[in-house]
Design a protein around this motif. Structure first.
Motif, short mmCIF file in Angstrom:
data_model
loop_
_atom_site.label_atom_id
_atom_site.label_comp_id
_atom_site.label_asym_id
_atom_site.label_seq_id
_atom_site.Cartn_x
_atom_site.Cartn_y
_atom_site.Cartn_z
N LEU A 347 0.83 -1.20 0.00
CA LEU A 347 0.00 0.00 0.00
C LEU A 347 0.87 1.26 0.00
O LEU A 347 0.51 2.27 -0.61
CB LEU A 347 -0.93 -0.02 1.21
CG LEU A 347 -2.03 -1.08 1.17
CD1 LEU A 347 -2.74 -1.18 2.52
CD2 LEU A 347 -3.05 -0.77 0.06
N ARG A 348 2.01 1.20 0.69
CA ARG A 348 2.93 2.35 0.67
C ARG A 348 3.44 2.59 -0.76
O ARG A 348 3.45 3.73 -1.23
CB ARG A 348 4.10 2.10 1.60
CG ARG A 348 5.15 3.22 1.53
CD ARG A 348 6.52 2.76 1.98
NE ARG A 348 6.59 2.59 3.41
CZ ARG A 348 7.69 2.22 4.05
NH1 ARG A 348 8.79 1.95 3.39
NH2 ARG A 348 7.69 2.08 5.37
N GLU A 349 3.87 1.53 -1.41
CA GLU A 349 4.37 1.66 -2.77
C GLU A 349 3.27 2.20 -3.69
O GLU A 349 3.53 3.06 -4.55
CB GLU A 349 4.87 0.30 -3.27
CG GLU A 349 6.09 -0.21 -2.53
CD GLU A 349 6.26 -1.72 -2.64
OE1 GLU A 349 5.56 -2.34 -3.49
OE2 GLU A 349 7.07 -2.28 -1.90
N PHE A 350 2.07 1.69 -3.49
CA PHE A 350 0.94 2.14 -4.30
C PHE A 350 0.67 3.63 -4.04
O PHE A 350 0.46 4.41 -4.98
CB PHE A 350 -0.30 1.31 -3.97
CG PHE A 350 -1.43 1.46 -4.95
CD1 PHE A 350 -1.62 0.52 -5.95
CD2 PHE A 350 -2.30 2.52 -4.87
CE1 PHE A 350 -2.66 0.66 -6.86
CE2 PHE A 350 -3.34 2.68 -5.76
CZ PHE A 350 -3.52 1.74 -6.77
N ALA A 351 0.67 4.02 -2.78
CA ALA A 351 0.40 5.42 -2.42
C ALA A 351 1.47 6.35 -2.99
O ALA A 351 1.16 7.43 -3.51
CB ALA A 351 0.32 5.57 -0.91
#
Length: 720
Positions: A347-351
């Motif tokens: 989710l961090r990478e996506f964000a």
């Protein structure tokens, strides 16, 4: 050791940029300003990213939260838990870095502010000497901690620092997480080089200025630098050579330090700030009390990355990849495609990809669900037991479970769940229980009892017993339920039930992600409780206990409620219940997640076992580190993969290693169901038994031949 009193106070100092031409000084300031500008732009990008998330509901007491955060950061207790060596090393790094940062800032204040503006120097005399000593000790602390962390990653290699993903296959484009390892090493090498070159620079300055008494005679105020200087002199380095080496190393050290500052918002280094922010925003009831959906909300749960609150976006950046949640997760231990750490990192990478750009991508590219790069798989979301082991051990207050539940809410709204879960939710909606039994059968377990139990809807009672689904409908648990009813009756407790007026409390319904059904259940139960007259509630179900205690107040239902273990412990202590004989069993106790980790109910069950005369041997993972049975979060309504051991079976293996174990004790209906099944399937049937704590209390009160300890024949009967 000489002090400033032996010299002119103004001379006991270090002249910044000594022997540097004006253009070199100007170049350094230009590079410094550029580094600060890069840093500021990065901060702007991060703040813009968080602002693209949704607001956090409710007022926030920043003053109280800031104070709590400072305490946690200062004592490092969350980092040292269950990994004291890493905690000590991180404490050395943190305090070493903090002192060095404060020292650098102090020099800047003296040189660029007080001296230039007011013509006043304070960085001299005894202050300067003690300053040097503090900086030397801080540097030793920093370098020592970093060396341990490098040894830990390079040679010790604990499994939790392996970034291998359980939710991806090697062929998947985002399977490889070697970039994180490279980032870790770059961070460690950069910081340790800054520390070591700082020492060498000080040593070179001492050799260069060895003929200046005020410098050389006070050298031992920098003990590490002084030792290095003695070594360099013994190696034949003279003043002129030291001057040349110092100039080159000065630029290397300075540029490395400025690069470190510039890259803070873009790399792992930003956890210095994001972890502190996450701790400051920590909700102590994050998983115990899940957030309501606002009535005016147009969507349910998290579908797009912009649906996340800014606090949860901050959580994603706060993760330090320490792997403690990965190690604690029962789903991961059982081979499920879930690692709480990997969910957060994905989710961090996506964000970062979606929200750090100047303009947001289209709506399709904001969807966090799916099989694409950075997205979270449906199988991963449904693997979670919501046991809170990840939230409880996270040193930086990442809220894995609330985030996963929000992801589930969207899946439930879209109907993307296992058919078995959907059928169970439909049954609960129709009949108020997960067994799809008629509401009229909820108290059928009480019919064999030789006494009547009051109906709290019709007559006042002192204590209302909220029984729960498994304790009401599961045949094995019904025996325990009748035993508890008998205990209360014989102790002359004035208690009653809601009978068919009771519905599933909704704890697991909510953690499955069906918020609408949960609110319906909560409102129905609160309405029924409102029609009854009682002083307090007791329940034998930790799941019901958690939601009634922590979540019903949000819906207007605030009650005095306790789990039966605290009630029985108190009754035994007060003499209301008097065990007639000692149960000489060798037992171990399983802390249920919703009583233990969720509500800190650790002591009462152990007090009861001690009063019963049992020899308690603690599980290797107990209390807040207890290992989930695997039933939570609605997983008891889902099928596990064939051929893969369940968390409950792993727990049985752990128990079987206790020599001479007679009884594996539980105090949760779901635990009884899960572990009795696991006892059979894991091959330990006949070696020890699973028993509810209520059953042991009842046994201790039963008439027996003699009042002494349990005999060998009686023990064999229990194990039969």
């Amino acid at each position: 050791m000489l002090t400033a009193s032996n010299f002119d106070k103004a001379s006991v100092t270090r002249i910044l940029f000594e022997n540097f031409p004006s253009f070199a000084i100007g170049l350094f300031y230009a590079v410094g300003i550029a580094a600060i500008a890069v840093f500021a732009w990065g901060v702007h990008i991060q703040i813009r990213k968080y602002r693209r998330g949704r607001p956090v509901a409710g007022p926030i007491d920043l003053r109280a939260r800031f104070a709590d955060m400072m305490k946690v950061v200062a004592d490092h207790r969350t980092i040292a838990r269950r990994d004291p060596a890493a905690g000590r090393a991180h404490r050395m790094i943190f305090y070493g870095f903090a002192v060095l940062f404060i020292g650098t800032a102090t020099v800047t204040v003296d040189y660029d502010i007080t001296a230039r503006v007011f013509g006043y120097h304070f960085w001299n005399g005894n202050f300067y000497l003690f300053f040097k000593l503090a900086m030397n000790l801080a540097g030793v602390s920093l370098v020592g901690g970093l060396i341990y962390m490098m040894v830990r990653r390079g040679w010790i290699k604990p499994p939790k620092l392996d970034y291998k993903r359980p939710d991806r296959q090697p062929a998947d484009p985002d399977y490889d997480r070697s970039g994180y390892r490279r980032e870790d090493w770059a961070f460690l090498w950069t910081l340790i080089l800054i520390g070591i070159t700082g020492f060498v620079l000080s040593a070179l300055r001492l050799v260069w200025l060895q003929d200046r008494a005020v410098v050389w005679d006070t050298r031992w105020w920098s003990p590490v630098a002084a030792l290095l200087a003695e070594f360099l002199r013994a190696a034949g380095l003279g003043s002129s050579g030291a001057s040349i080496l110092r100039t080159g190393l000065w630029w290397f050290h300075g540029l490395l330090a400025l690069t470190f500052i510039a890259l803070i918002p873009y790399t792992k280094i930003k956890h210095i700030f994001t972890a502190s922010g996450s701790l400051m925003m920590r909700d102590p009831l994050a998983a115990q009390r899940l957030p309501r959906i606002a009535p005016e909300s147009q969507s349910v749960g998290y579908k797009a990355i912009t649906d996340f609150t800014w606090k949860h976006l901050l959580n994603l950046d706060a993760c330090t990849k320490c792997g403690r949640c990965h190690e604690a997760c029962p789903a991961n231990a059982a081979g499920a495609p879930l690692s709480p750490r990997d969910v957060i990192l994905s989710l961090r990478e996506f964000a970062n990809e979606a929200l750090e750009k100047n303009t947001l991508p289209d709506e399709v590219k904001l969807d966090v669900h799916g099989k694409g790069i950075g997205q979270v798989f449906m199988e991963t979301v449904w693997s979670c037991r919501t046991c809170m082991a990840c939230v409880e051990i996270c040193p930086v207050a990442v809220e894995h479970v609330p985030i996963i539940v929000q992801l589930r809410r969207k899946l439930v709204e879209d109907g993307e769940m296992e058919p078995q879960v959907q059928k169970t939710l439909q049954a609960i909606h129709k009949n108020g229980n997960s067994f799809n039994e008629s509401k009229r059968k909820r108290a059928a377990w009480a019919k064999p009892l030789p006494f009547e139990i009051k109906d709290a809807r019709k007559e006042p009672v002192d204590m209302l017993w909220f029984v729960g689904d498994y304790a009401s409908f599961d045949p094995r648990n019904q025996r325990v339920t009748r035993a508890f009813a008998t205990l209360l009756h014989e102790a002359h407790v004035d208690f009653g039930l809601l009978y068919e007026g009771e519905s599933n409390a909704g704890n697991d319904v909510r953690r499955v992600g069906e918020e609408g059904l949960y609110e319906l259940l909560a409102e129905n139960n609160i309405a029924m409780l409102g029609k009854s007259t009682f002083k307090r509630i007791v329940t034998t179900d930790p799941h019901s206990y958690n939601t009634i205690r922590n979540e019903y107040p949000d819906f207007g239902g605030k009650y005095e409620i306790e789990h039966y273990t605290s009630l029985l412990a108190r009754m035994i202590a007060e003499g209301t219940i008097r065990p007639r004989r000692s149960l000489d069993y060798r037992v171990t106790f399983h802390d249920p997640c919703h009583l233990g980790r969720f509500n800190k109910g650790y002591d009462a069950p152990r007090q009861i076992l001690a009063a019963l005369g049992c020899d308690l041997v603690e599980m290797p993972r107990s209390r807040d580190n207890s290992f989930c049975c695997g039933a939570g979060g609605g997983r008891i309504w889902m099928s596990d993969p064939v051929g893969v051991e369940k968390p409950s079976q792993l727990r049985m293996h752990e128990a079987a290693r206790i020599e001479g174990l007679d009884v594996f004790v539980v105090c949760c209906p779901k635990d009884l169901t899960m572990f009795e099944d696991a006892l059979k399937t894991s091959g330990y049937e006949g070696k020890f038994v699973v028993r509810e704590l209520i059953e042991l209390v009842a046994e201790s009160l039963a008439d027996a031949a003699g009042d002494g300890p349990v005999s060998d024949d009686q023990r064999k009967a229990v194990l039969a």
